[in-house]
Design a protein around this motif. Structure first.
Motif, mmCIF file in Angstrom:
data_model
loop_
_atom_site.group_PDB
_atom_site.id
_atom_site.type_symbol
_atom_site.label_atom_id
_atom_site.label_comp_id
_atom_site.label_asym_id
_atom_site.label_seq_id
_atom_site.Cartn_x
_atom_site.Cartn_y
_atom_site.Cartn_z
ATOM 1 N N UNK A 139 0.824 -1.206 0.000
ATOM 2 C CA UNK A 139 0.000 0.000 0.000
ATOM 3 C C UNK A 139 0.854 1.250 0.000
ATOM 4 N N UNK A 140 1.945 1.216 0.764
ATOM 5 C CA UNK A 140 2.854 2.364 0.785
ATOM 6 C C UNK A 140 3.515 2.588 -0.555
ATOM 7 N N UNK A 141 3.890 1.488 -1.244
ATOM 8 C CA UNK A 141 4.493 1.618 -2.572
ATOM 9 C C UNK A 141 3.543 2.301 -3.547
ATOM 10 N N UNK A 142 2.256 1.942 -3.464
ATOM 11 C CA UNK A 142 1.267 2.570 -4.339
ATOM 12 C C UNK A 142 1.120 4.048 -4.025
ATOM 13 N N UNK A 143 1.105 4.389 -2.742
ATOM 14 C CA UNK A 143 0.992 5.797 -2.357
ATOM 15 C C UNK A 143 2.211 6.589 -2.821
ATOM 16 N N UNK A 144 3.382 5.960 -2.725
ATOM 17 C CA UNK A 144 4.614 6.609 -3.170
ATOM 18 C C UNK A 144 4.612 6.793 -4.680
ATOM 19 N N UNK A 145 4.004 5.835 -5.390
ATOM 20 C CA UNK A 145 3.973 5.901 -6.850
ATOM 21 C C UNK A 145 5.170 5.222 -7.483
ATOM 22 N N UNK A 146 5.459 3.995 -7.013
ATOM 23 C CA UNK A 146 6.626 3.294 -7.525
ATOM 24 C C UNK A 146 6.305 1.834 -7.798
ATOM 25 N N UNK A 147 7.339 1.057 -8.101
ATOM 26 C CA UNK A 147 7.194 -0.360 -8.404
ATOM 27 C C UNK A 147 7.461 -1.180 -7.148
ATOM 28 N N UNK A 148 6.588 -2.144 -6.891
ATOM 29 C CA UNK A 148 6.826 -3.128 -5.841
ATOM 30 C C UNK A 148 6.701 -4.504 -6.483
ATOM 31 N N UNK A 184 -4.568 1.518 -3.668
ATOM 32 C CA UNK A 184 -4.117 2.914 -3.624
ATOM 33 C C UNK A 184 -3.324 3.309 -4.868
ATOM 34 N N UNK A 185 -3.414 2.504 -5.911
ATOM 35 C CA UNK A 185 -2.731 2.821 -7.157
ATOM 36 C C UNK A 185 -3.250 4.143 -7.713
ATOM 37 N N UNK A 186 -2.330 5.032 -8.092
ATOM 38 C CA UNK A 186 -2.710 6.377 -8.528
ATOM 39 C C UNK A 186 -2.176 6.735 -9.916
ATOM 40 N N UNK A 187 -1.905 5.712 -10.723
ATOM 41 C CA UNK A 187 -1.418 5.968 -12.075
ATOM 42 C C UNK A 187 0.092 5.923 -12.209
ATOM 43 N N UNK A 188 0.804 5.838 -11.085
ATOM 44 C CA UNK A 188 2.264 5.758 -11.100
ATOM 45 C C UNK A 188 2.698 4.396 -10.548
ATOM 46 N N UNK A 439 3.711 12.538 7.225
ATOM 47 C CA UNK A 439 3.302 12.463 5.822
ATOM 48 C C UNK A 439 1.809 12.416 5.614
ATOM 49 N N UNK A 440 1.046 12.172 6.685
ATOM 50 C CA UNK A 440 -0.405 12.082 6.521
ATOM 51 C C UNK A 440 -1.007 13.405 6.060
ATOM 52 N N UNK A 441 -0.328 14.519 6.322
ATOM 53 C CA UNK A 441 -0.844 15.836 5.898
ATOM 54 C C UNK A 441 -1.006 15.861 4.376
ATOM 55 N N UNK A 442 0.014 15.410 3.662
ATOM 56 C CA UNK A 442 -0.070 15.369 2.195
ATOM 57 C C UNK A 442 -1.124 14.375 1.726
ATOM 58 N N UNK A 447 -6.368 12.482 -0.535
ATOM 59 C CA UNK A 447 -7.400 11.441 -0.411
ATOM 60 C C UNK A 447 -8.548 11.814 0.520
ATOM 61 N N UNK A 448 -8.339 12.805 1.375
ATOM 62 C CA UNK A 448 -9.357 13.143 2.371
ATOM 63 C C UNK A 448 -9.091 12.407 3.679
ATOM 64 N N UNK A 449 -9.478 13.014 4.786
ATOM 65 C CA UNK A 449 -9.188 12.458 6.103
ATOM 66 C C UNK A 449 -9.857 11.106 6.326
ATOM 67 N N UNK A 450 -11.087 10.944 5.861
ATOM 68 C CA UNK A 450 -11.787 9.677 6.086
ATOM 69 C C UNK A 450 -11.048 8.519 5.438
ATOM 70 N N UNK A 451 -10.605 8.720 4.197
ATOM 71 C CA UNK A 451 -9.903 7.650 3.497
ATOM 72 C C UNK A 451 -8.548 7.361 4.149
ATOM 73 N N UNK A 452 -7.840 8.396 4.551
ATOM 74 C CA UNK A 452 -6.528 8.195 5.179
ATOM 75 C C UNK A 452 -6.672 7.448 6.503
#
Length: 522
Positions: A139-148, A184-188, A439-442, A447-452
């Motif tokens: 999940x963190x890799x997806x949020x970062x936008x990288x390959x896992x 949490x994939x965001x296109x990256x 990092x939750x601020x970003x 994503x919005x507080x509820x989703x985070x």
């Protein structure tokens, strides 16, 4: 000077009776005394045998080599400058570090995988520590936008896998691992599925492509921590029998009636499951690439370990000839925890050395006009200066840096702190789990507080860690006046010793800018 630390380590839970007086080569106490209960690795091996081969506690930690290699990345410094800017206007109001672009991409064709960062997370497979922390890691890799990468042995180690006629047709664990990223994939970035000998025989990658829609697969030759196949421990006879039936080497033989009786009596408490050695052959490699492309793989990666130089040359040449999308080269000394401890310390080519060879081999191919794949270097990297130095040492060919242990550490720390917070055992002013992580601020903005609030704490922690690394990398790049990754060159670093210069081909620091200095002062 001894580079190794034999016969005692926190990793193997061994220590010397006389830590201030010992033989540097053997690691033994200078006086071995009758009456000692055997706290060193020799003594513990006399009691526990093969168990002491591996870091402890097995399955619930990661580990990396303690060997102090003659040359590492600390023997290079980054060269800043007070003049100009590359990739942006040389204007003090515009050339600020947040303007540094650290996005990267992977791929041989036009449809490339875009990454938000030049950092990837190489394979984490069937080990317990990977399985238990995967939700945060992927999940963190997806949020970062990288390959896992989903590492080796996952399907066969899944007790609920359905295997028919020697091929996997369903694996709940593999499905979950992919879903944990896609949530949490965001296109990256993307999620890739790796395969070793047993995975290939079971058709794991074909299953992932055809049934789970995976676009990227990775052929594995090895890693930087060991030159044999992977291993795990099994604490039930049923699991040992199941995995032997699925094609693994299981020791001792769980089908032997005497072994079964010894296990039931508690004479030993765990079986070992081992993977087979891969046998690299040029024609077989080419055929496997073609098989995967016909099966529908959009991207094909190759991961190789810290083998001898001829094997690195094979990896580079085969990746070029077959137009592989990503070649990852792993240097010795890294690892994620399940490797034999002495092997992790004493085999293979350390990362600086193997990246220097890698640069030379890629340069030779490039000079002939050959295809050069996207290349990543891995092997003990953790922070922003490592990223900059690795990209510079391998420039212009090395585009990415693999982080193995460190993102798993971030995910584990996030999970641990969240559990302590929920138990009221954490001294903090945070009002919620997500507020534990800067990092939750970003993430809340995106994503919005509820989703985070629903995100795995390990994922938020991993995102927060990489956000720090990226900010540090941007600062280093801005100081070197390089405002995009493509502008980083080998002369952005300097060797601090003549030995480091000789190994790497990077200029000794006292010779840097020598010609320009002469021109300025003439």
């Amino acid at each position: 000077m001894s580079f190794s630390k034999p016969n005692r380590s926190l990793a193997t839970r061994t220590r010397l009776r006389t830590p201030d007086s010992y033989s540097p080569f053997s690691g033994m106490c200078s006086v071995c005394l009758l009456g000692c209960t055997g706290t060193c690795e020799i003594g513990q091996s006399s009691l526990k045998g093969r168990e002491v081969l591996y870091p402890q506690p097995f399955g619930s930690m990661t580990s990396g080599a303690e060997k102090d290699y003659p040359i590492d990345y600390s023997h290079f410094n980054i060269m800043g400058t007070a003049v100009g800017a590359h990739g942006i206007e040389a204007d003090s109001d515009k050339a600020i570090f947040p303007a540094v672009n650290v996005e990267a991409e992977i791929g041989a064709g036009n449809d490339k995988i875009k990454l938000k960062v030049p950092i990837i997370f190489p394979g984490q497979g069937s080990t317990f520590v990977a399985k238990d922390n995967w939700e945060g890691f992927a999940g963190g890799a997806a949020l970062v936008g990288t390959v896992v990468t989903v590492g080796e042995n996952v399907c066969a180690m899944d007790p609920n896998s359905v295997i028919e006629n020697g091929r996997v047709i369903d694996s709940p664990d593999m499905r979950k691992r992919i879903d944990d990223f896609r949530r949490y994939y965001n296109g990256y970035g993307t999620i890739a599925v790796q395969a070793n000998v047993e995975d290939t025989r079971l058709g794991v990658q074909e299953y992932a492509i055809e049934k789970l829609g995976v676009e990227a697969v990775e052929i594995k030759w090895g890693q930087g921590a060991k030159d044999i196949g992977g291993e795990v421990k099994l604490n039930t006879l049923e699991r040992a029998l199941q995995l032997k039936k699925r094609g693994y080497i299981v020791l001792p033989d769980p089908e032997n009636p005497e072994v079964q009786e010894a296990f039931k009596k508690g004479i030993f408490k765990e079986f070992e499951r081992h993977s087979r050695l891969g046998m690299v052959d040029e024609e077989d490699f080419h055929n496997r690439v073609e098989q995967l492309r016909k099966a529908g793989a959009k991207y094909i990666f190759l991961k190789t370990g810290a083998y001898r130089p001829a094997d690195l040359a094979r990896a580079v040449k085969y990746a070029s000839d077959n137009k592989i999308d990503l070649l990852t080269v792993d240097g010795a000394g890294g690892g994620t925890g399940m490797s034999p401890w002495r092997m992790m310390n004493e085999w293979g080519i350390p990362t600086v050395y193997i990246e220097s060879l890698l640069y030379n081999y890629l340069s030779r191919l490039a000079a002939k006009g050959a295809y050069i794949p996207t290349v990543a270097i891995a092997g003990g990297f953790t922070l922003e200066d490592h990223v900059f130095k690795a990209l510079a040492l391998g420039a212009p060919y090395v585009k990415l840096v693999g982080f193995g242990r460190s993102p798993m550490t971030a995910a584990m720390v996030g999970r641990t702190n969240a559990e302590l917070f929920k138990q009221g055992k954490l001294n903090t002013n945070a009002g919620s789990v997500e507020e534990l992580f800067a990092g939750s601020i970003k993430l809340i903005e995106q994503y919005g507080r509820d989703e985070v609030s629903k995100m795995p704490p390990g994922a938020i922690a991993l995102y927060t860690y990489i956000d720090r690394v990226v900010a540090g990398l941007q600062q280093l790049m801005a100081g070197a006046r390089k405002f995009a990754l493509k502008y980083i060159t080998r002369d952005d670093i300097a060797a601090l010793t003549p030995e480091a210069a000789q190994v790497s081909g990077i200029r000794y620091i006292m010779d840097v800018d020598k010609e320009e200095v002469d021109e300025i002062l003439k």
